[in-house]
Write a protein that holds these residues in place. Sequence first.
Motif, PDB file in Angstrom:
ATOM      1  N   ASP A  49       0.766  -1.244   0.000  1.00 28.47           N
ATOM      2  CA  ASP A  49       0.000   0.000   0.000  1.00 28.47           C
ATOM      3  C   ASP A  49       0.800   1.300   0.000  1.00 28.47           C
ATOM      4  O   ASP A  49       0.320   2.301  -0.499  1.00 28.47           O
ATOM      5  N   GLU A  50       1.960   1.301   0.592  1.00 28.12           N
ATOM      6  CA  GLU A  50       2.674   2.579   0.774  1.00 28.12           C
ATOM      7  C   GLU A  50       3.176   3.142  -0.558  1.00 28.12           C
ATOM      8  O   GLU A  50       3.811   2.445  -1.332  1.00 28.12           O
ATOM      9  N   THR A  51       2.874   4.426  -0.791  1.00 24.23           N
ATOM     10  CA  THR A  51       3.263   5.058  -2.059  1.00 24.23           C
ATOM     11  C   THR A  51       4.250   6.211  -1.882  1.00 24.23           C
ATOM     12  O   THR A  51       4.738   6.747  -2.860  1.00 24.23           O
ATOM     13  N   ASP A  52       4.533   6.582  -0.653  1.00 29.12           N
ATOM     14  CA  ASP A  52       5.432   7.694  -0.383  1.00 29.12           C
ATOM     15  C   ASP A  52       6.808   7.158   0.052  1.00 29.12           C
ATOM     16  O   ASP A  52       6.891   6.338   0.975  1.00 29.12           O
ATOM     17  N   ILE A  53       7.868   7.607  -0.600  1.00 26.93           N
ATOM     18  CA  ILE A  53       9.218   7.096  -0.322  1.00 26.93           C
ATOM     19  C   ILE A  53       9.619   7.342   1.131  1.00 26.93           C
ATOM     20  O   ILE A  53      10.100   6.423   1.810  1.00 26.93           O
ATOM     21  N   THR A  54       9.411   8.544   1.613  1.00 19.51           N
ATOM     22  CA  THR A  54       9.812   8.872   2.991  1.00 19.51           C
ATOM     23  C   THR A  54       9.060   8.004   4.000  1.00 19.51           C
ATOM     24  O   THR A  54       9.658   7.434   4.920  1.00 19.51           O
ATOM     25  N   LYS A  55       7.742   7.872   3.820  1.00 22.12           N
ATOM     26  CA  LYS A  55       6.938   7.049   4.729  1.00 22.12           C
ATOM     27  C   LYS A  55       7.347   5.576   4.625  1.00 22.12           C
ATOM     28  O   LYS A  55       7.394   4.863   5.629  1.00 22.12           O
ATOM     29  N   PHE A  56       7.620   5.124   3.396  1.00 19.72           N
ATOM     30  CA  PHE A  56       8.041   3.740   3.202  1.00 19.72           C
ATOM     31  C   PHE A  56       9.315   3.464   3.998  1.00 19.72           C
ATOM     32  O   PHE A  56       9.395   2.503   4.761  1.00 19.72           O
ATOM     33  N   GLU A  57      10.309   4.320   3.834  1.00 19.84           N
ATOM     34  CA  GLU A  57      11.598   4.100   4.507  1.00 19.84           C
ATOM     35  C   GLU A  57      11.472   4.232   6.023  1.00 19.84           C
ATOM     36  O   GLU A  57      12.079   3.466   6.768  1.00 19.84           O
ATOM     37  N   ARG A  58      10.658   5.168   6.467  1.00 22.61           N
ATOM     38  CA  ARG A  58      10.447   5.343   7.906  1.00 22.61           C
ATOM     39  C   ARG A  58       9.730   4.123   8.499  1.00 22.61           C
ATOM     40  O   ARG A  58      10.114   3.610   9.550  1.00 22.61           O
ATOM     41  N   THR A  59       8.696   3.648   7.816  1.00 22.85           N
ATOM     42  CA  THR A  59       7.950   2.489   8.298  1.00 22.85           C
ATOM     43  C   THR A  59       8.816   1.231   8.254  1.00 22.85           C
ATOM     44  O   THR A  59       8.761   0.399   9.163  1.00 22.85           O
ATOM     45  N   TRP A  60       9.620   1.090   7.211  1.00 20.83           N
ATOM     46  CA  TRP A  60      10.548  -0.039   7.114  1.00 20.83           C
ATOM     47  C   TRP A  60      11.479  -0.046   8.334  1.00 20.83           C
ATOM     48  O   TRP A  60      11.646  -1.075   8.995  1.00 20.83           O
ATOM     49  N   ASP A  61      12.053   1.111   8.610  1.00 19.38           N
ATOM     50  CA  ASP A  61      12.976   1.245   9.742  1.00 19.38           C
ATOM     51  C   ASP A  61      12.275   0.883  11.064  1.00 19.38           C
ATOM     52  O   ASP A  61      12.836   0.181  11.904  1.00 19.38           O
ATOM     53  N   THR A  62      11.043   1.354  11.208  1.00 19.29           N
ATOM     54  CA  THR A  62      10.266   1.062  12.420  1.00 19.29           C
ATOM     55  C   THR A  62      10.022  -0.443  12.553  1.00 19.29           C
ATOM     56  O   THR A  62      10.184  -1.004  13.646  1.00 19.29           O
ATOM     57  N   LEU A  63       9.628  -1.089  11.447  1.00 20.16           N
ATOM     58  CA  LEU A  63       9.389  -2.549  11.471  1.00 20.16           C
ATOM     59  C   LEU A  63      10.654  -3.318  11.836  1.00 20.16           C
ATOM     60  O   LEU A  63      10.615  -4.250  12.648  1.00 20.16           O
ATOM     61  N   VAL A  64      11.753  -2.955  11.223  1.00 16.29           N
ATOM     62  CA  VAL A  64      13.029  -3.638  11.481  1.00 16.29           C
ATOM     63  C   VAL A  64      13.409  -3.513  12.950  1.00 16.29           C
ATOM     64  O   VAL A  64      13.824  -4.496  13.578  1.00 16.29           O
ATOM     65  N   LYS A  65      13.225  -2.335  13.506  1.00 13.49           N
ATOM     66  CA  LYS A  65      13.554  -2.127  14.932  1.00 13.49           C
ATOM     67  C   LYS A  65      12.559  -2.847  15.835  1.00 13.49           C
ATOM     68  O   LYS A  65      12.954  -3.513  16.796  1.00 13.49           O
ATOM     69  N   LYS A  66      11.279  -2.702  15.528  1.00 17.03           N
ATOM     70  CA  LYS A  66      10.219  -3.285  16.361  1.00 17.03           C
ATOM     71  C   LYS A  66      10.368  -4.800  16.506  1.00 17.03           C
ATOM     72  O   LYS A  66      10.169  -5.348  17.585  1.00 17.03           O
ATOM     73  N   TYR A  67      10.730  -5.471  15.396  1.00 18.02           N
ATOM     74  CA  TYR A  67      10.838  -6.928  15.413  1.00 18.02           C
ATOM     75  C   TYR A  67      12.284  -7.412  15.504  1.00 18.02           C
ATOM     76  O   TYR A  67      12.567  -8.582  15.264  1.00 18.02           O
TER      77      TYR A  67
END
Length: 188
Positions: A49-67
């Motif tokens: 679903d994500e279409t914004d580069i900044t949001k994609f990279e931020r959410t990716w980083d959050t997922l990697v840290k969270k898990y």
Amino acid sequence: MAKVMKSTMKETRHRWCRWHVLKNAKDRLGKVYSKHKRFKHEFNKLVTDETDITKFERTWDTLVKKYRLSKNKFLKRLFKYREKWAKPYFMGIFCAGMTSTQRSESANHMLKRFIQRATPMHLFVAKFNEFQSDRNDQESKESFVTNQVPRKLRVGVPIENHADTIYTRAMYEKFYDELFESGRFAIT
């Protein structure tokens, strides 16, 4: 394929199949998938679903840290090559709606469940016919149920009326979800 495309089709961008990315993630991150029930949902939502580069990279980083996946080699490689598969990096490129080799791959996946790889040709044909007959039966049942239960149109726009006449109820529900989501956008 990517090398040949670079030299012969210079204006073309080679894209990785999203279906493969998700399948490989499931295979390579099996422990995370089974241990953390929300991970699969969050990861698939990000990829799909994500279409914004900044949001994609931020959410990716959050997922990697969270898990706690910062040392995972598969995810590091996937992120390194994100411009080949992640949706935000293709927003300005016409892909005719194709994000994957989904049709052939999903059909291939279904067939593998019914037919063993080393099956002799005569058994393959028999099993394939059985599989095709089953799919046709499922389609016929869906069409029958669709025609028996009238749908209440929810938006009332012409395209919804048209969709109601041509789609089965399952496909109509997918269409309606997209139609509803499109209401968030301002068309200019």
